[in-house]
Design an enzyme around this catalytic site. Structure first.
Site, PDB file in Angstrom:
ATOM      1  N   GLY A 134       0.824  -1.205   0.000  1.00 55.61           N
ATOM      2  CA  GLY A 134       0.000   0.000   0.000  1.00 55.61           C
ATOM      3  C   GLY A 134       0.857   1.253   0.000  1.00 55.61           C
ATOM      4  O   GLY A 134       1.992   1.260  -0.498  1.00 55.61           O
ATOM      5  N   SER A 135       0.322   2.311   0.596  1.00 52.80           N
ATOM      6  CA  SER A 135       0.977   3.622   0.506  1.00 52.80           C
ATOM      7  C   SER A 135       2.332   3.676   1.192  1.00 52.80           C
ATOM      8  O   SER A 135       3.101   4.612   0.949  1.00 52.80           O
ATOM      9  CB  SER A 135       0.072   4.693   1.112  1.00 52.80           C
ATOM     10  OG  SER A 135      -1.134   4.739   0.384  1.00 52.80           O
ATOM     11  N   THR A 136       2.616   2.712   2.064  1.00 55.15           N
ATOM     12  CA  THR A 136       3.934   2.731   2.691  1.00 55.15           C
ATOM     13  C   THR A 136       5.026   2.593   1.631  1.00 55.15           C
ATOM     14  O   THR A 136       6.150   3.025   1.830  1.00 55.15           O
ATOM     15  CB  THR A 136       4.085   1.586   3.719  1.00 55.15           C
ATOM     16  OG1 THR A 136       3.856   0.344   3.053  1.00 55.15           O
ATOM     17  CG2 THR A 136       3.108   1.734   4.857  1.00 55.15           C
ATOM     18  N   LYS A 179       5.209   4.149  -1.016  1.00 60.54           N
ATOM     19  CA  LYS A 179       5.472   5.443  -1.662  1.00 60.54           C
ATOM     20  C   LYS A 179       6.861   5.969  -1.288  1.00 60.54           C
ATOM     21  O   LYS A 179       7.467   6.739  -2.039  1.00 60.54           O
ATOM     22  CB  LYS A 179       4.389   6.448  -1.282  1.00 60.54           C
ATOM     23  CG  LYS A 179       3.057   6.138  -1.997  1.00 60.54           C
ATOM     24  CD  LYS A 179       1.911   7.000  -1.500  1.00 60.54           C
ATOM     25  CE  LYS A 179       0.619   6.629  -2.214  1.00 60.54           C
ATOM     26  NZ  LYS A 179      -0.573   7.198  -1.549  1.00 60.54           N
TER      27      LYS A 179
END
Lengths: 626, 388
Positions: A318-320, A322
Site C-alpha cells: 500500500g501507501s507505505t 510510496k
C-alpha cells in the site's frame, strides 16, 4: 561251560564294535568342539560381547532460550509422572484401582497400562500418568506404603512461561517423527523432543546438546547388572535472543483480538526486539501432545494462528511503498522535491481512470505534500515518469523481493514485479497502467511486515543495508566472524533526508495522515507512513454510488491497515511495522498501535540497565561476550 | 552243586572285598565330580568374578557323598543277589513308573518323583539301571543258540518297550531314547543277529511319521528349532544359539574361572543343569572341554575293560549296559549343547546339578564295581535259582 565261552567270544567281538562306535561318536564331539571353540571362536566372542553390553543413551538437558536481558523464554520444567513397576506390584489391577481413588485415571489409560504391563518385562516401568501437579504428587507419596510398585518419576519437559506471546518466535518442540529419524541416535530415545518451528527448530542442534552414554552390563532379560562406563553428555547451549520480553509481551497484547502482526527492530544493528503475530497458539500444548480437535481448530481457523504473519504473510504494502517510489524517482531525476503535479482526484491514462483516495483531489501537490497526505495521483505520475524497472531496483535495495535471512524458518520472499518478470511468468508485456498501480504499492507487489520494518530501518539509519536477526551471539558461538557492519545502499543522503522529513510530517504535521496518532511527548516523537491496502476491486458502479465503508463490508473484504514508523525522529533508533489484516484504515487502526509500541520501546530504552545498552549499541562489540 | 560252586567261587571277607574295589575308577569319579562342584560354584555367581556354594554346589556335594556310600554298598553286595532280584527290581520300578504316570491324572498333581529326603527320585531314571539288570539276567539265562531264535528276543523287546512307552507319555524324549539305545546295546552285545536290528531299525524309521503325531507341540518345536535355530532366535532356537555363543566365546583356553559372561549374566538357560557344559567350555575353553571328555573316556575304557574281564555273562552284560548308559548321558548331553542333536533334556553325568541322575549313575557304577569285585565268580545259566 562250552556255551559260555561261545557267548564270551561273541560278547568280546560285539563290545569291541560298540566301543569303536562310541569312539567315533566322541570324536565327532571333539571335532564339533574344535569347530565352535577355535575356528568359529572370533565370531561367537563378538556375539557374546553384544549380548552382554548394552549402550544406553542419556538425554542431555535442552538449552534454555532467553531474551536479550537473560529473562528465560523457554525452560525445562520438571515433569512429575507416576510409573508402575509390575513385578513389584502384587496385583496390577488392584493397585491401579487404589491409585485411581487417589488421582483420576481414565479407562483408556487403564487399558493402555494393562496392555503395556503384559507386553513389557516386569522391571520396566510403565507410565501411568504424566504432568502431575504438586498436590497429586504429594497424595501419591503419602499413600506409597499401600501402593506397591508405584513410583514417582521426574522427567524434563519444555515449558514456555510466556506461552502465546512468544509462540511464533520460539516455535515449539514435539516428538520426533519417522521422517526425522536417522543420524543422531538421541532422536530414537522414547520421549525425546526436537524443535519443530521457530528458534527451537533453527537452533535445534545447538539447543539439543550431545547425548551422554552409559555402558551397562545386562543379563538375558535386559535387567541392568552394573554400569561399566559412563560418558556424560554435553547439555544444550543457551540461546540468547535479541527479543526484549517486556516489549514483546506488550506488542502481543496490543495486537490481541486482531489478525495482525508487528515487527520492532533496532535500525542500526538489525536486532529484532519484538515480533508478534496474532492470533497465537499455546506452544506448551504441542509438547504434551495436541488433541485432534485442538489441532483441527488451529488449522481451520481463518486467522491462521499457526502462521507467523510477520514473516510469512505477504501483502501489498500500500501507501507505505510510496517511500520507495519517491526515492526511485529522486534517484533517477524523474522529479525533484520541488516538482509539483495537480491532483483533481483522478488521473486518466488512455481509456483508464486512476482514482485518488480523496475524491475531491489534493490540488497542487509537491513531494512533501504527496507523502504527508499520501496523494495517489502524485505517485501515479511519479511512477509513470520513473518506470517500473527503476522502482523495482530501488525496492530490492530496500529489502523487498527476497528473503532477508532472518533466523526463523519459513520466511517468505515477497514479490517485486518487473516488466521482464511479467513477460516470463504471464507471457504478456507490461502495461503502463500497472506501473501506476505499483506507484501506490498495489498490484503484483507483495511484501512481508518484516520487509516493511527493514525498509523503514534502512530509510532512517542513514541508508545502510541492515538485516534483521533474532540472535546475537550464536554467530560467535558458531565460530564464524561477527556480523559485518551493513553496507551502504548507495542512495544520496539528501534524498533520504527529504523523504524522512516528509514521513516525520506524516505524523507530526496537522495535515498528516497519522497526525491523530502522534507522540506528543517531547523527545519521543515518531515518524512514519500510513497505508491502506485494498483487497477487493471497486467497480465503476460502486464508485458512482459511493464507495462502501469498511464497517459495512464482510471481514474478508475489508482493507488491510498498515503503518511503518520509527522513533525518535531526531535520532531514529527503532523501526516498527504493523499490519492489521482487514483492519480498515492505516491511520486509524495501525498507526495508534505503532505509536504505543514505539513509545514503549523508547521508555524501555531509558529504563534499560547500562550494560545491556552498551551491548546493543555496536554489533561488532558483541563477539567478546560469548 | 554246592561243592562245585564252593570250588569255583573264591570267598572273600568284607575287608578283602573292599580291597578288590577298583579304586582308580573311584578316584576318576571324584575328579569329575570335583569339576562339577567348581562349575556349580561358578554358576551360582551373580556377576562376573563371583561364585557361590549356595544353592547348588553345597547340596550337590552332600548328594555325592551319600551316593558314594550307596555305590560302595552296591559294589560289595554279592552279584548273585542282583541276578536273583533283577526282575523284582525291574517290576518294582515299572510299577512305580506307572504309579507316578497314572497317579498324575488321578489327582496327585504333576509329581513324577518320590522324595527320598536328600534327593528327589524319578523312577524313570532308576529304570535305566533296572532295565540293564533285567536284560542282563534274561540274556544270562540264554545259550548262544537261544539267542539266535527270533522268538527268544520277543520278551526282552517287551521289557524295553514297556518303560519306554510310559516315559514317552510323560513326555520325556531323552530318557526314552536312552532306554531304547541302552537296551539295544545289550541286545547287540548279547549276540542278537545283525539283521534283526535292521528289521527293528527299518520299523522305527517307518514309524517316524506316526511318532510325529504323538509328539507334543513343544517337542516338535524343539526338533524344528534344532534344524534351523536362527529362525526363531528369541523363542525355540534361543537355547542353542546362546549355548553356541558361550562355547565359541570360550575359545582355546576359555575366559577363566568365574569369568563366563554368558552364564553369569543368565543368557544361558538351565546353566546349572543340562547346559552346564557350556559354562565349562566358556570358562575353560577347548582345553577344559577336552580334559573333561578325556576323563569320561578313561571311565568308559575302564567300564569296557571291567566288562570284558568278568567271568560271568551277567556281569559282562551289566558292566556293558551301565557303561553304555553312561556313554549315552555324556554323548547326548554334549551333542545337544553343541547343537548336534535336538534339546532333549539329558544331564551331564556327575557335573549337572540334580540328585536323581547322580544316584542313578553311582548306583550303576556300584554295579560296575561289583562286577569287578566279583569278576572271577562263575555263575551258571540258571545261577539265579541257585542258593547263595
Amino acid at each position: 561251560m562250552h556255551s559260555d565261552s561261545d557267548r564270551q567270544k561273541v560278547f568280546s567281538r560285539r563290545v569291541a564294535m560298540l566301543a569303536g562306535g562310541k569312539l567315533v561318536l566322541l570324536s565327532a564331539l571333539v571335532g564339533r568342539m574344535y569347530y565352535l571353540q577355535v575356528i568359529e571362536s572370533a565370531r561367537y566372542a563378538t556375539l557374546a560381547e553384544e549380548n552382554r553390553i548394552n549402550l544406553r543413551l542419556l538425554a542431555p538437558p535442552r538449552g534454555r532460550i532467553v531474551d536479550r536481558f537473560g529473562v528465560p523464554l523457554a525452560v525445562n520444567q520438571q515433569n512429575y509422572r507416576v510409573v508402575l513397576i509390575s513385578e513389584a506390584a502384587h496385583d496390577v489391577e488392584e493397585t491401579l484401582r487404589l491409585l485411581g481413588a487417589i488421582i483420576p485415571i481414565g479407562d483408556g489409560d487403564k487399558r493402555r497400562i494393562l496392555r503395556d504391563v503384559r507386553r513389557r518385562r516386569g522391571f520396566v516401568p510403565v507410565t501411568v500418568r504424566e504432568n502431575l501437579n504438586w498436590e497429586e504428587v504429594a497424595r501419591i507419596e503419602v499413600n506409597t506404603p499401600d501402593l506397591p510398585g508405584v513410583m514417582i518419576d521426574v522427567g524434563q519437559s519444555r515449558h514456555y512461561p510466556h506461552g502465546e506471546a512468544t509462540a511464533h518466535v520460539l516455535g515449539y518442540v514435539a516428538a520426533v517423527s519417522e521422517a526425522e529419524l536417522g543420524g543422531d541416535p538421541l532422536l530414537e530415545l522414547p520421549g525425546f523432543r526436537i524443535g519443530k518451528a521457530g528458534i527451537e527448530k533453527v537452533y535445534d542442534l545447538a539447543l539439543r546438546g550431545t547425548g551422554g552414554s552409559s555402558q551397562v552390563e545386562v543379563n538375558a532379560l535386559g535387567r541392568v547388572i552394573r554400569e561399566m562406563r559412563r560418558r556424560e553428555g554435553q547439555p544444550g547451549a543457551e540461546v540468547t535472543l535479541t527479543i526484549d520480553l517486556e516489549l514483546q509481551k506488550m506488542v502481543a497484547r496490543r495486537l490481541a483480538g486482531e489478525s495482525a502482526s508487528a515487527v520492532v527492530m533496532d535500525v542500526h544493528t538489525g536486532d529484532v526486539l519484538a515480533m508478534a503475530s496474532t492470533p497465537s497458539f499455546d506452544p506448551n500444548a504441542f509438547n504434551k501432545g495436541l488433541s485432534t480437535e485442538a489441532w483441527r481448530e488451529l488449522v481451520s481457523n481463518p486467522m491462521a494462528p499457526l502462521t507467523n504473519k510477520a514473516i510469512r504473510g505477504q501483502y501489498a504494502p500500500g501507501s507505505t511503498f510510496k517511500i520507495v517510489v519517491a526515492l526511485a524517482a529522486l534517484d533517477k531525476g524523474a522529479i525533484t522535491p520541488e516538482t509539483t503535479f495537480f491532483c483533481p482526484g483522478f488521473l486518466k491514462l488512455g481509456n483508464a481512470t486512476f482514482h485518488c483516495w480523496k475524491r475531491g483531489g489534493h490540488g497542487t501537490v509537491d513531494l512533501a505534500k504527496g507523502i504527508t497526505q499520501s496523494c495517489d495521483v502524485y505517485f501515479y505520475e511519479t511512477a509513470r515518469r520513473t518506470g517500473i524497472n527503476r522502482i523495482a531496483a530501488m525496492a530490492r535495495r530496500f529489502g523487498f523481493g527476497r528473503r532477508l535471512g532472518l533466523d526463523l524458518p519459513g520466511e517468505q520472499p515477497g514479490l517485486v514485479p518487473t516488466s521482464d518478470w511479467k513477460l516470463a511468468t504471464m507471457d504478456v508485456p507490461w502495461q503502463k497502467g500497472e506501473t501506476l498501480i505499483i506507484g501506490i504499492g498495489q498490484g503484483y507487489l507483495l511484501a512481508t511486515p518484516l520487509q516493511l520494518a527493514v525498509m523503514t530501518a534502512r530509510l532512517v539509519n542513514g541508508g545502510f543495508a541492515v538485516t534483521p536477526h533474532l540472535t546475537r551471539d550464536m554467530a560467535a558461538a558458531d565460530g564464524t566472524t561477527p556480523r559485518p557492519r551493513p553496507a551502504s545502499l548507495g542512495v544520496a543522503a539528501p534524498y533520504l533526508k527529504t523523504v524522512r522529513e516528509a514521513t516525520t510530517a506524516v505524523v507530526n504535521s496537522l495535515r498528516g495522515t497519522a497526525y491523530k496518532a502522534r507522540i506528543a511527548e517531547a523527545g519521543f516523537e515518531m515518524g512514519g507512513k500510513t497505508g491502506t491496502v485494498q483487497v477487493r476491486r471497486i467497480t465503476k458502479a460502486e464508485r458512482d454510488a459511493g464507495v462502501r465503508k469498511n464497517k459495512d463490508l464482510p471481514w474478508k473484504d475489508r482493507d488491510h491497515a498498515v503503518f511503518v514508523g520509527y522513533a525518535p525522529v531526531h535520532a531514529p533508533r527503532y523501526a516498527v511495522a504493523v499490519l492489521v489484516e482487514h483492519g480498515g484504515g492505516g491511520s486509524t487502526v495501525a498507526a495508534p498501535i505503532a505509536r504505543d509500541i514505539l513509545l514503549k520501546a523508547q521508555r524501555r530504552d531509558a529504563a534499560r540497565p547500562p550494560e545491556a545498552q552498551r551491548l546493543t549499541a555496536v554489533p561488532g562489540a558483541l563477539a567478546g561476550r560469548g | 552243586m554246592i561243592t562245585v560252586n564252593a570250588l569255583n567261587r573264591p570267598v572273600y571277607t568284607l575287608r578283602q572285598k573292599l580291597w578288590q574295589i577298583h579304586w582308580l575308577f573311584v578316584l576318576l569319579l571324584v575328579a569329575v565330580a570335583g569339576i562339577g562342584f567348581a562349575m556349580l560354584y561358578s554358576a551360582a555367581g551373580r556377576s562376573a568374578g563371583t561364585g557361590s556354594f549356595d544353592p547348588w554346589a553345597s547340596r550337590q556335594m552332600v548328594r555325592f557323598g551319600v551316593a558314594m556310600v550307596i555305590m560302595v554298598a552296591v559294589a560289595l553286595t554279592n552279584i548273585r543277589l542282583w541276578l536273583r532280584y533283577a526282575y523284582v527290581i525291574y517290576l518294582v520300578m515299572l510299577v512305580l513308573l506307572a504309579a507316578v504316570e497314572f497317579g498324575g491324572t488321578a489327582g496327585m498333581g504333576a509329581q513324577r518323583w518320590i522324595n527320598l529326603g536328600f534327593a528327589n527320585l524319578q523312577p524313570s531314571e532308576l529304570m535305566k539301571i533296572a532295565l540293564v539288570l533285567a536284560l542282563a539276567r534274561y540274556f544270562h539265562g540264554g545259550s548262544a543258540d537261544d539267542v539266535r531264535r527270533p522268538l527268544f528276543v520277543v520278551p526282552p523287546l517287551l521289557m524295553v518297550a514297556a518303560p519306554s512307552a510310559l516315559v514317552l507319555r510323560q513326555p520325556d524324549l531323552g530318557t526314552a531314547l536312552m532306554l531304547i539305545i541302552a537296551g539295544g546295546a545289550i541286545f547287540f552285545a548279547a549276540g542278537v543277529r545283525m539283521w534283526k536290528f535292521a528289521v527293528v531299525g527299518a520299523a522305527a524309521i517307518g514309524s517316524v511319521p506316526v511318532a510325529w503325531q504323538f509328539l507334543r507341540e513343544y517337542q516338535r518345536t524343539r526338533v524344528l528349532s534344532f534344524l534351523d535355530p536362527e529362525s526363531d532366535p528369541l523363542g525355540a532356537g534361543y537355547h542353542i544359539i546362546q549355548s553356541k555363543i558361550a562355547l565359541g566365546s570360550g575359545g582355546m583356553f576359555g575366559r577363566g574361572f568365574l569369568q563366563g559372561s554368558q552364564s553369569h549374566l543368565n543368557f544361558l538357560p538351565e546353566k546349572q543343569t543340562d547346559f552346564i557344559f557350556t559354562l565349562l567350555a566358556e570358562e575353560w575353553g577347548l582345553a577344559g572341554g577336552l580334559t573333561l571328555l578325556g576323563l569320561y573316556v578313561l571311565l568308559l575304557a575302564y567300564g569296557f575293560a571291567i566288562s570284558l574281564r568278568s567271568r560271568n555273562h551277567f556281569g559282562r552284560l551289566v558292566g556293558m549296559g551301565v557303561t553304555t548308559t553312561f556313554f549315552l548321558y555324556v554323548f547326548i548331553n554334549i551333542a545337544m549343547v553343541m547343537g548336534l542333536i535336538p534339546v532333549v533334556g539329558v544331564p551331564l553325568p556327575l557335573i549337572s546339578y540334580g540328585g536323581t541322575a547322580m544316584l542313578t549313575l553311582l548306583f550303576g557304577f556300584g554295579l560296575l564295581l561289583g562286577v569287578y569285585v566279583h569278576r572271577d565268580m562263575v555263575i551258571g545259566r540258571r545261577g539265579a535259582e541257585e542258593e547263595i
